[in-house]
Each structure stands twice: as C-alpha cells, then as structure tokens.
Motif scaffolding. Sequence first.
Motif, PDB file in Angstrom:
ATOM      1  N   GLU A  64       5.960 -57.026  32.173  1.00 49.53           N
ATOM      2  CA  GLU A  64       6.906 -57.053  30.721  1.00 49.53           C
ATOM      3  C   GLU A  64       7.821 -55.418  30.242  1.00 49.53           C
ATOM      4  O   GLU A  64       8.787 -55.359  30.482  1.00 49.53           O
ATOM      5  N   GLN A  65       6.667 -54.612  30.168  1.00 51.83           N
ATOM      6  CA  GLN A  65       6.811 -53.792  29.573  1.00 51.83           C
ATOM      7  C   GLN A  65       5.640 -52.172  30.495  1.00 51.83           C
ATOM      8  O   GLN A  65       5.496 -51.295  30.247  1.00 51.83           O
ATOM      9  N   ASP A  98       7.758 -49.230  29.730  1.00 53.89           N
ATOM     10  CA  ASP A  98       9.044 -48.557  29.577  1.00 53.89           C
ATOM     11  C   ASP A  98       9.125 -50.522  30.171  1.00 53.89           C
ATOM     12  O   ASP A  98       9.204 -50.591  31.003  1.00 53.89           O
ATOM     13  N   ARG A  99       9.978 -51.510  28.700  1.00 56.31           N
ATOM     14  CA  ARG A  99      10.973 -52.123  29.080  1.00 56.31           C
ATOM     15  C   ARG A  99      11.542 -52.107  29.593  1.00 56.31           C
ATOM     16  O   ARG A  99      11.964 -53.155  30.463  1.00 56.31           O
ATOM     17  N   SER A 100      12.717 -51.030  29.744  1.00 53.00           N
ATOM     18  CA  SER A 100      13.787 -51.332  30.517  1.00 53.00           C
ATOM     19  C   SER A 100      13.329 -51.310  32.080  1.00 53.00           C
ATOM     20  O   SER A 100      13.853 -52.121  32.703  1.00 53.00           O
ATOM     21  N   LEU A 101      12.634 -50.165  32.508  1.00 53.44           N
ATOM     22  CA  LEU A 101      12.458 -50.055  33.755  1.00 53.44           C
ATOM     23  C   LEU A 101      11.690 -51.756  34.670  1.00 53.44           C
ATOM     24  O   LEU A 101      11.838 -51.425  35.672  1.00 53.44           O
ATOM     25  N   LYS A 130      12.214 -54.560  33.574  1.00 47.58           N
ATOM     26  CA  LYS A 130      12.460 -55.515  34.247  1.00 47.58           C
ATOM     27  C   LYS A 130      13.495 -55.634  35.427  1.00 47.58           C
ATOM     28  O   LYS A 130      13.720 -56.355  36.018  1.00 47.58           O
ATOM     29  N   GLN A 131      14.280 -54.069  35.497  1.00 43.06           N
ATOM     30  CA  GLN A 131      14.383 -53.946  37.059  1.00 43.06           C
ATOM     31  C   GLN A 131      14.308 -53.284  37.956  1.00 43.06           C
ATOM     32  O   GLN A 131      14.690 -52.870  39.017  1.00 43.06           O
ATOM     33  N   THR A 159      17.596 -41.529  31.101  1.00 41.64           N
ATOM     34  CA  THR A 159      17.782 -42.003  32.725  1.00 41.64           C
ATOM     35  C   THR A 159      16.768 -41.318  34.318  1.00 41.64           C
ATOM     36  O   THR A 159      16.408 -40.395  33.920  1.00 41.64           O
TER      37      THR A 159
END
Length: 269
Positions: free
Chosen positions: A148-149, A168-171, A173-174, A197
């Motif tokens: 997940e990260q 990187d958690r945000s990256l 996830k997607q 970004t």
Amino acid sequence: MGKAFQQRRCPAIGREISAADCGDNRISRYACPADCGHNPFAPVNYARLLEIEDGLDEKTLAWLFADTADRPALAQAFRCAVEGGSPHAGHAFTSWQLFFRLETDGLTCAQRWERAGFLGLKNDERVLFRAKMQVRIALLEIRSVLDEQRLEVVDLFSSGPVPLRVVDRSLAKQAVRFAPMVAWVFPLPYFWRVAGTALVIPDWALLEPGEIVTELARHLGGPAEPEPLRRWLAEHFVRLSEALDATARERRRLTLAQIDAKWIGRAHV
C-alpha cells in the motif's frame, strides 16, 4: 523523568543514549539501521516522516521569502503560480526557486540556507532538507506495486536504469504497472520519495515515453540530452504539462476529423 533524560538502546553505536542524543544525531551522525523503532526515516515510520515533512515545508517557505532581495515580486510570482490554472505550478515554482535557480553569488536559495547552518531546523528536518536538495526530474516507469505504500520504479532518463524503491502512499494507491510519468524525486536513506505532482505520459501509438517528452521539450526550445533536459524540465514543468494537454487535444481533433460518419435522421412511419 523528562523525555530528554529517558534512555534508549541505540543499535547504531551499541549503547544506551538519551532521547535528546538520539533526536540530535540520528542519521546525521549515527548510522541508524532501518529497523530501529526510533528512526523516523525507516519505512515502518513513514507516517512520522510525513509529519516532519509538513513542518519542514512551512519553515522552507518562510526561508524562501526571508532570503529573497525582492519579497513583493516573489510574493506576486508565488501567488500567480498557486492561483493559476495549473495544479503543478505551485510546487514547480517553489522547487525551482529553492533548488535550481542561481543568484549572483552562484548559490541556490537552499545552499544559502545550508551555509547559514539551516537556521530554525531540528536534526530530522536538516536530514530531510539535505535529501530534498538532491531533487531531480525523472521519467519514471512503474515496474511493480509492492504494497500500500511501496513501489519499484526505474528512471528512463538514466542509461541502464536500475530499480529504485519508492515509498509513497498516494502513488501506490493509483499506480498502474508500466505507467510512465515525469516526476520530482529525491533519495532518502532507505528509499526514494516522489515530491509534488507528476505528469502522466499518455500512450501514443508507436512513440516511447522518452520520445514523447524529448520531442515536446525540443519543440519548446529545450535540450535533448537527459541531464540538461532534467534541469530544463525543472524550470519548464508547467510548459511540458500544457504541451501534453495541447497535443492530446489536437490528436483527438484529428482523429474525429478522419471519421467518415454521417447523421441519418430517424424515418417517420
């Protein structure tokens, strides 16, 4: 007993040290292992690292404005970047001003802060900021999502790219495997971080991601060689974003123009 006097076992130097000693010297003076529970740069303590980064970002912005010779002009340029239409402009502007733009003394804003002894920063913040001073533009290709990260990526701008471990958690996830993107990256002791970004590079027929980025940069007056291109993209990150969007719109227009379609009204009985 106060926190500063609490003792903890330090695996880096093999003896008991105080919490204050740990906080003042971890990573910077002591070679801390990744599995130490008191090490905020360890992958398992990622949430703690994000807290440190939030505080550091506020202090960094304050230093940027304190260091400038023309605060009103910088404030206006910053406001235009943040309030403009691009979601990339705010981070791109501050990164260029901090880590790339050279003043008449031949130093960047970040280097002047370093020479001043990183006024106002604690040890963990100094370690993190020194890592951020190594930030660069990379053309990342995601090779695998580990959890997940954590992700494994390669930088296609590098010759003979080797796998890089990114947290990187945000990256995560997607992330889509083999998806290419232009991103800001910097190394930490045990992994890499993606900052700000990223620009996702579209799948355009027979063109490779590197060809797309290089040709768009060349069209905008940028260099073709990877290392000069990295710096050029750091300054013109938003221009690349706009060029990608404009090219995508034109490709869609041309595709629709080539469709031999006719409108046939419904017949009345």
